[in-house]
Design an enzyme around this catalytic site. Structure first.
Site, PDB file in Angstrom:
ATOM      1  N   HIS A  76      -5.521  10.057  31.478  1.00 33.19           N
ATOM      2  CA  HIS A  76      -4.864  11.241  32.060  1.00 33.19           C
ATOM      3  C   HIS A  76      -5.817  12.013  32.990  1.00 33.19           C
ATOM      4  O   HIS A  76      -5.767  13.246  33.046  1.00 33.19           O
ATOM      5  CB  HIS A  76      -4.336  12.185  30.973  1.00 33.19           C
ATOM      6  CG  HIS A  76      -3.278  11.577  30.109  1.00 33.19           C
ATOM      7  ND1 HIS A  76      -1.932  11.720  30.348  1.00 33.19           N
ATOM      8  CD2 HIS A  76      -3.357  10.802  28.997  1.00 33.19           C
ATOM      9  CE1 HIS A  76      -1.233  11.081  29.420  1.00 33.19           C
ATOM     10  NE2 HIS A  76      -2.077  10.509  28.599  1.00 33.19           N
ATOM     11  N   ASN A 149       4.491  13.000  26.601  1.00 31.90           N
ATOM     12  CA  ASN A 149       4.622  12.131  27.772  1.00 31.90           C
ATOM     13  C   ASN A 149       6.046  12.204  28.309  1.00 31.90           C
ATOM     14  O   ASN A 149       6.913  12.796  27.679  1.00 31.90           O
ATOM     15  CB  ASN A 149       4.327  10.677  27.380  1.00 31.90           C
ATOM     16  CG  ASN A 149       2.826  10.384  27.284  1.00 31.90           C
ATOM     17  OD1 ASN A 149       2.007  11.123  27.814  1.00 31.90           O
ATOM     18  ND2 ASN A 149       2.494   9.297  26.632  1.00 31.90           N
ATOM     19  N   HIS A 340      -4.702  19.667  22.671  1.00 28.63           N
ATOM     20  CA  HIS A 340      -4.974  19.001  21.399  1.00 28.63           C
ATOM     21  C   HIS A 340      -3.711  19.042  20.540  1.00 28.63           C
ATOM     22  O   HIS A 340      -3.239  20.140  20.208  1.00 28.63           O
ATOM     23  CB  HIS A 340      -6.118  19.740  20.692  1.00 28.63           C
ATOM     24  CG  HIS A 340      -6.554  19.101  19.414  1.00 28.63           C
ATOM     25  ND1 HIS A 340      -6.019  17.932  18.927  1.00 28.63           N
ATOM     26  CD2 HIS A 340      -7.491  19.467  18.513  1.00 28.63           C
ATOM     27  CE1 HIS A 340      -6.603  17.610  17.787  1.00 28.63           C
ATOM     28  NE2 HIS A 340      -7.503  18.533  17.510  1.00 28.63           N
ATOM     29  N   TYR A 363      -8.887  14.449  20.195  1.00 29.60           N
ATOM     30  CA  TYR A 363      -8.842  15.427  21.283  1.00 29.60           C
ATOM     31  C   TYR A 363     -10.006  16.423  21.257  1.00 29.60           C
ATOM     32  O   TYR A 363     -10.522  16.785  22.304  1.00 29.60           O
ATOM     33  CB  TYR A 363      -7.471  16.120  21.327  1.00 29.60           C
ATOM     34  CG  TYR A 363      -6.400  15.183  21.848  1.00 29.60           C
ATOM     35  CD1 TYR A 363      -5.977  14.096  21.090  1.00 29.60           C
ATOM     36  CD2 TYR A 363      -5.836  15.345  23.105  1.00 29.60           C
ATOM     37  CE1 TYR A 363      -5.028  13.208  21.557  1.00 29.60           C
ATOM     38  CE2 TYR A 363      -4.875  14.459  23.580  1.00 29.60           C
ATOM     39  CZ  TYR A 363      -4.472  13.394  22.812  1.00 29.60           C
ATOM     40  OH  TYR A 363      -3.536  12.519  23.289  1.00 29.60           O
TER      41      TYR A 363
HETATM   42 FE1  HDE Z   1      -3.627  11.103  24.500  1.00 27.97          FE
HETATM   43  N1  HDE Z   1      -5.567  11.517  24.967  1.00 27.97           N
HETATM   44  N2  HDE Z   1      -4.236   9.786  23.122  1.00 27.97           N
HETATM   45  N3  HDE Z   1      -1.699  10.532  24.147  1.00 27.97           N
HETATM   46  N4  HDE Z   1      -2.990  12.341  25.916  1.00 27.97           N
HETATM   47  C1  HDE Z   1      -5.980  12.349  25.923  1.00 27.97           C
HETATM   48  O1  HDE Z   1      -7.638  13.968  25.667  1.00 27.97           O
HETATM   49  C2  HDE Z   1      -5.488   9.704  22.620  1.00 27.97           C
HETATM   50  C3  HDE Z   1      -1.275   9.615  23.250  1.00 27.97           C
HETATM   51  C4  HDE Z   1      -1.704  12.686  26.187  1.00 27.97           C
HETATM   52  O2  HDE Z   1      -3.312  17.065  30.530  1.00 27.97           O
HETATM   53  C5  HDE Z   1      -7.451  12.589  25.877  1.00 27.97           C
HETATM   54  O3  HDE Z   1      -8.348  15.811  26.775  1.00 27.97           O
HETATM   55  C6  HDE Z   1      -5.520   8.786  21.509  1.00 27.97           C
HETATM   56  C7  HDE Z   1       0.142   9.693  23.053  1.00 27.97           C
HETATM   57  C8  HDE Z   1      -1.663  13.597  27.298  1.00 27.97           C
HETATM   58  O4  HDE Z   1      -5.275  17.279  29.593  1.00 27.97           O
HETATM   59  C9  HDE Z   1      -7.906  11.789  24.657  1.00 27.97           C
HETATM   60  C10 HDE Z   1      -4.253   8.296  21.391  1.00 27.97           C
HETATM   61  C11 HDE Z   1       0.560  10.689  23.887  1.00 27.97           C
HETATM   62  C12 HDE Z   1      -2.991  13.794  27.668  1.00 27.97           C
HETATM   63  C13 HDE Z   1      -6.617  11.167  24.203  1.00 27.97           C
HETATM   64  C14 HDE Z   1      -3.451   8.929  22.403  1.00 27.97           C
HETATM   65  C15 HDE Z   1      -0.599  11.199  24.566  1.00 27.97           C
HETATM   66  C16 HDE Z   1      -3.795  13.006  26.776  1.00 27.97           C
HETATM   67  C17 HDE Z   1      -8.173  12.312  27.160  1.00 27.97           C
HETATM   68  C18 HDE Z   1      -3.729   7.271  20.408  1.00 27.97           C
HETATM   69  C19 HDE Z   1       1.981  11.187  24.103  1.00 27.97           C
HETATM   70  C20 HDE Z   1      -3.509  14.641  28.808  1.00 27.97           C
HETATM   71  C21 HDE Z   1      -8.602  13.657  27.709  1.00 27.97           C
HETATM   72  C22 HDE Z   1      -3.903   7.626  19.067  1.00 27.97           C
HETATM   73  C23 HDE Z   1       2.559  11.784  22.927  1.00 27.97           C
HETATM   74  C24 HDE Z   1      -3.644  16.068  28.422  1.00 27.97           C
HETATM   75  C25 HDE Z   1      -8.194  14.612  26.720  1.00 27.97           C
HETATM   76  C26 HDE Z   1      -4.118  16.868  29.608  1.00 27.97           C
HETATM   77  C27 HDE Z   1      -5.185  12.969  26.812  1.00 27.97           C
HETATM   78  C28 HDE Z   1      -6.578  10.383  23.122  1.00 27.97           C
HETATM   79  C29 HDE Z   1      -2.079   8.621  22.583  1.00 27.97           C
HETATM   80  C30 HDE Z   1      -0.502  12.253  25.528  1.00 27.97           C
HETATM   81  C31 HDE Z   1      -9.027  10.816  24.871  1.00 27.97           C
HETATM   82  C32 HDE Z   1      -6.742   8.423  20.697  1.00 27.97           C
HETATM   83  C33 HDE Z   1       0.995   8.856  22.107  1.00 27.97           C
HETATM   84  C34 HDE Z   1      -0.432  14.210  27.941  1.00 27.97           C
HETATM   85  O5  HDE Z   1      -8.378  12.648  23.658  1.00 27.97           O
END
Ligand code: HDE
Length: 725
Positions: A76, A149, A340, A363
């Site tokens: 993202h 999402n 988060h 997060y």
């Molecule tokens: Fe994320 N995801 N994600 N994700 N995600 C990040 O956090 C992660 C997942 C989502 O505009 C990171 O600050 C793991 C699902 C959005 O700043 C990180 C897993 C969904 C955003 C991270 C998922 C999301 C992130 C990267 C699997 C939809 C952007 C930078 C367990 C429900 C937020 C950050 C923004 C961002 C980890 C799966 C949505 C690395 C480990 C499912 C919208 O922490």
């Protein structure tokens, strides 16, 4: 904020303003406040001599510059954000005690960031990808982040697989190609071995993955969460965002061209619509499932690769999100915002979805490296609008100056403060879910049905949507170089739908394999032996879900749509004026596109300002095209290859096109030969004939439009978004 004051949308803005900086009328200073006398020349020994180490201004300025970048988000990374507010329609007290969902006069400030997942910060907006839809609510009980999402399901069922998924989809590590794209071997290799991703794959290959605008896409919390009321009763909930302007996408050919013409297409669209006062809006929807109904579905509520069909549990719309202010500074706000899924308020709680549980770790961890330390909550955009009191201290870049000598609990020297908050004082109390289970690395049985909902999605699509999915899969797998990966993927598709697999295989020039070649779902059941689970087929309780098709979206508005008016000198100024007025009255944006910039001389001596030239615009940047008459104008445009291409592409992308008088000739000149027959009727119409000529739904042509009927029809056609037939 005072206790008895109703929260207002400006609360966060006023807080942010305290950190604002305005240089109007001010002198230049160093970071220490020293006034700078010369910012053009570094300090040197003689006019041609070496620079001196003593030059603190040079050193400070360059050192700061050297440290301007922070690590981009690992996923993202490319995003755009805006401020706004959320208001609930009626009290949700029966379901949740969350304060921001109780009272319709409360305006909860929000900051919303949209993003693509795969590309780096500088990648193009129109990549085929999931879009992040992350909402930070600054509530009077602290921050609630709904980090969702634009697709309601996910690729994987367990957080443990996330690094693998992301490694597979990111550019390949040996040569860092391709950028912001899933169309390459490592991604499809991984997917072809992960049947649980098939439902998500159907969504990502659909036009949902190439939205027309952030403002025209849905959002989903994805996981099942809990709502808990003041009696401590819990229900399961899925969160939805429904765009007021409807759900619309572009087509893949457009997406690729937009990426070249305007890589910031979505970012610009969000920014401009807010600047123009056309505030993006979504309704918040909830699907509620009683605790007792947890197991009544043929899928598991904890499985993030499944959705709850709206036909089984309707979406109740409970409030509205409005975005009405652009950030002042991209880095300070959009880049530094830290979401988060674990930022909760009383009345909302987690489910045991194993993907969500893993996210709860990730997060905070990622902010530590990205924002450089444990005090990222003090960055203005991340601060709640309520005060923070605890015994956490120190660390990099600490802003808060904690008074007193007490930084521990329990204490008597500080009068026991800050004290714990009981239930009646709004303290967060985790829902006391009863748990009973051995420690296992295993999934529940229902998680292994990987294809029923993928098939449900496919079956629910309209014909054009299905055709686009087939094309997308042909494109993506066409970029795959290892034949075995293509074959394995076609084998998986065959388990979703035989016709789908056949059509994709045809495009790839390979047969559909008779059976899928394992290994599938390497999983370890309780006895510890690695087994290969074959996906289970089930008979789903639903064949079709109309809510999954974009065809059934809102199609009654042309607000904020971009309409191109093609013109050259001699254009029919009356027709331009009339059409502009009609379209703008409906909230559309109208741009005059011409072979050059400057001012056009129209009929009757009228002057018409040109907005964009064909050199910098393409029809892919517009939703519809109007070609007014004026013999001289049309003659010029007919001789201009870019003008012809503009009309031709609008037609091929099935956009609404209107032409009046001589404008019809440009339409005909631009058309592919096979389509001319349909249009040739237009030519037969006499110039003074009053009949309105509707060649088909998307093309409105008239040799005479004295009564202005064309505009009304055109508006209706634009509201349909696309005319696939
Ligand atoms: Fe994320 N995801 N994600 N994700 N995600 C990040 O956090 C992660 C997942 C989502 O505009 C990171 O600050 C793991 C699902 C959005 O700043 C990180 C897993 C969904 C955003 C991270 C998922 C999301 C992130 C990267 C699997 C939809 C952007 C930078 C367990 C429900 C937020 C950050 C923004 C961002 C980890 C799966 C949505 C690395 C480990 C499912 C919208 O922490």
């Amino acid at each position: 904020m005072g206790k008895d004051r109703t929260q207002n949308q400006n609360d966060k803005i006023q807080q942010l303003e305290r950190n604002g900086e305005d240089a109007d009328g001010q002198t230049l200073t160093t970071n220490q406040g020293l006034r700078i006398n010369d910012d053009q020349n570094s300090l040197r020994a003689g006019v041609r001599g070496p620079s001196l180490l003593e030059d603190f201004h040079l050193r400070e300025k360059i050192t700061h510059f050297d440290h301007e970048r922070i690590p981009e988000r690992v996923v993202h990374a490319r995003g755009s954000a805006a401020h706004g507010f959320f208001q609930v329609y009626e009290s949700m007290a029966p379901y949740t005690k969350a304060k921001f969902l109780q009272n319709q006069s409360v305006q909860t400030p929000v900051f919303v960031r949209f993003s693509t997942v795969v590309g780096s910060r500088g990648s193009a907006d129109l990549a085929r990808d999931v879009r992040g839809f992350a909402v930070k609510f600054y509530t009077e009980e602290g921050i609630f982040d709904l980090v969702g999402n634009n697709i309601p399901v996910f690729f994987i069922q367990d957080a443990l697989k996330f690094p693998d998924l992301v490694h597979a989809i990111k550019p390949e590590p040996h040569h860092e190609m391709p950028q912001a794209a899933s169309a390459h071997d490592t991604f499809w290799d991984f997917i072809s071995l992960m049947p649980e991703s098939m439902h998500m794959i159907m969504w990502v290959m659909s036009d949902r993955a190439i939205p027309r605008s952030f403002r025209m896409m849905e959002g989903f919390g994805v996981h099942t969460f809990r709502l808990v009321n003041d009696k401590g009763r819990s229900r399961f909930v899925k969160f939805h965002w429904k765009p007021v302007l409807g759900l619309h996408s572009v087509v893949w050919d457009e997406a690729q061209k937009i990426s070249g013409l305007d890589p910031d297409f979505h970012r610009r669209d969000l920014w401009e619509s807010i600047e123009q006062g056309a505030y993006p809006e979504w309704e918040l929807g909830i699907q509620i499932v009683e605790e007792k109904d947890e197991h009544k579905f043929d899928f598991d509520l904890l499985d993030p690769t499944k959705l709850i069909p709206e036909e089984l549990v309707p979406v109740k719309r409970i409030g509205k999100l409005t975005l009405n202010r652009n950030p002042d500074n991209f880095f300070a706000e959009t880049e530094q915002v830290a979401f988060h899924p674990g930022h909760l308020v009383p009345g909302i709680d987690f489910s045991d979805d194993p993907l969500l549980q893993g996210r709860l770790f990730s997060y905070t961890d990622t902010q530590l490296i990205r924002l450089g330390g444990p005090n990222f909550h003090e960055i203005p955009i991340n601060r709640p609008v309520v005060p923070v009191h605890n015994n956490q201290r120190d660390g990099h870049m600490r802003q808060t100056i904690n008074h007193g000598r007490v930084s521990y609990q329990p204490n008597s020297l500080g009068g026991g403060c800050p004290m714990q908050a009981g239930r009646e004082m709004g303290g967060f109390i985790t829902y006391a879910e009863t748990l009973d289970g051995g420690k296992v690395r295993a999934r529940s049985e229902k998680f292994f049905d990987h294809f029923s909902q993928a098939a449900l999605f496919w079956n629910s699509q309209s014909h054009p949507e299905k055709a686009h999915i087939v094309q997308a899969l042909r494109f993506e797998l066409g970029k795959v170089e290892v034949p075995a990966v293509r074959t394995r993927m076609v084998g998986l598709l065959a388990q979703v739908d035989k016709t789908l697999a056949g059509l994709v295989a045809q495009g790839l020039g390979i047969p559909v394999p008779a059976k899928v070649d394992g290994p599938l779902n390497l999983s370890v059941p309780a006895d510890g032996d690695i087994k290969r689970f074959q996906p289970k087929s089930r008979v789903p309780s639903l064949d079709r879900s109309p809510a999954l098709s974009m065809a059934s979206t809102v199609k009654d508005t042309i607000k904020t749509r971009r309409i191109a008016v093609l013109a050259a000198d001699g254009v029919d100024a009356t027709a331009v004026g009339r059409m502009k007025k009609a379209l703008m009255a409906e909230g559309a944006q109208v741009k005059v596109v011409a072979p050059r910039l400057g001012v056009l001389s129209g009929t009757k001596g009228a002057e018409i300002n040109i907005d964009i030239s064909f050199l910098t615009a393409g029809s892919v940047l517009f939703d519809a095209v109007y070609i007014p008459g004026g013999e001289q104008s049309i003659e010029t445009l007919k001789g201009d290859a870019k003008a012809l291409m503009f009309v031709k592409e609008a037609y091929l992308h099935c956009k609404a096109i209107a032409a009046t008088d001589a404008g019809i000739d440009l339409l005909l000149a631009a058309h592919p030969a096979q389509d001319k027959t349909a249009l040739s009727h237009a030519k037969g119409v006499q110039p003074n004939e009053r009949t309105l000529l509707r060649v088909d739904e998307g093309i409105i042509a008239s040799r005479s439009d004295k009564n202005g009927h064309v505009a009304a029809r055109f508006i209706h056609a634009i509201a349909q978004h696309r005319h696939w037939e």
